[in-house]
Design an enzyme around this catalytic site. Sequence first.
Site, PDB file in Angstrom:
ATOM      1  CB  SER A 174      29.402  -2.113 -36.464  1.00 35.24           C
ATOM      2  OG  SER A 174      28.227  -2.166 -35.685  1.00 35.24           O
ATOM      3  CE1 TYR A 198      26.579  -1.455 -40.703  1.00 32.88           C
ATOM      4  CE2 TYR A 198      26.000  -2.436 -38.588  1.00 32.88           C
ATOM      5  CZ  TYR A 198      26.634  -1.453 -39.316  1.00 32.88           C
ATOM      6  OH  TYR A 198      27.333  -0.468 -38.659  1.00 32.88           O
TER       7      TYR A 198
END
Length: 316
Positions: A193, A206
Amino acid sequence: MFQEYLAGSADIFSGIGALTTGVIAFKIALGLFRFISAHFLSRALGLTANLQKAGSWAVVTGGTDGIGKAYAEQLAAKGINMVLISRSLSKLTDMARDVEEKYKVKTLVIEADFSQPDIYDNIRANIEKLDIGVLVNNVGMSYDFPEYFAEVEDPNFVSRLLHLNCTSVAKMTQIVLPIMLKKRQGYIINIGSSAGSSPTPFLTLYSACKAFVDTFTRALSIEYSGSGVNFQLVSPYFVVSKLSKMWKPSIFVPTPTTFVKGALATVGVQTTTNGFWSHSVQDWIMAVIPMSVITNGLLDNRRRALKKRANAKQNQ
């Protein structure tokens, strides 16, 4: 004498300035060349990897929705048999049926909840004898909305997120890599990501997990250089999906199908990629935006999410 010294110093600094400008210009030109080659010319120039030659099977985790589903469909369209692994058996069955009917390939479905640590012996037993050429480590989860780490309400959030985003990547690679090494060919594609490129507050865990995926992939790429096994890190920005909670496609928010079409064109061309051309542009822009601006944007998103949740509770 002093004036001569100053004149000589000026010439030196002018030379340094010209050299620096030249280096910067060269780096910009090289970056543009790589950008254009990877995202627009790779197929035409024959640079994209021939994934079909790597093996008759591909494994995709989290392959029933979003980016994972798009990878599964586009790999199947190349004539590669599919192993689909996810927690929803009904979705797996539907997906397998659609893939078999549309692309005339074989499928194998494995029901597995990647938030649990005890699933990998069963996965290994099902796939260790297959001719696996591609592994796409896609399964993952994020926050429901930007939040302070200590204020996340779900008591199982930390372990679930770690297992889904980190353990899954390491364990699936541990299972599949020996298969690829034995035949000296294969591709392991890890979906990271943009949040893993730099610390992202309010998505802290995350972001940290995706940083792990980044480091893990880059290190393995060096560790197994020359082995015939290729590793790729894909670090997208927003894509239309349930994970992103964005539903309207745009230039900077492509559909999963559009995104994966672009990402697959970079396999064999880039070890690390944002996957889609507009996401690479976003990456350049984000590199010069102050962290304070990013933080304020995340806080605004948090406030809106909390307000929406409060209103929903009032209307119950």
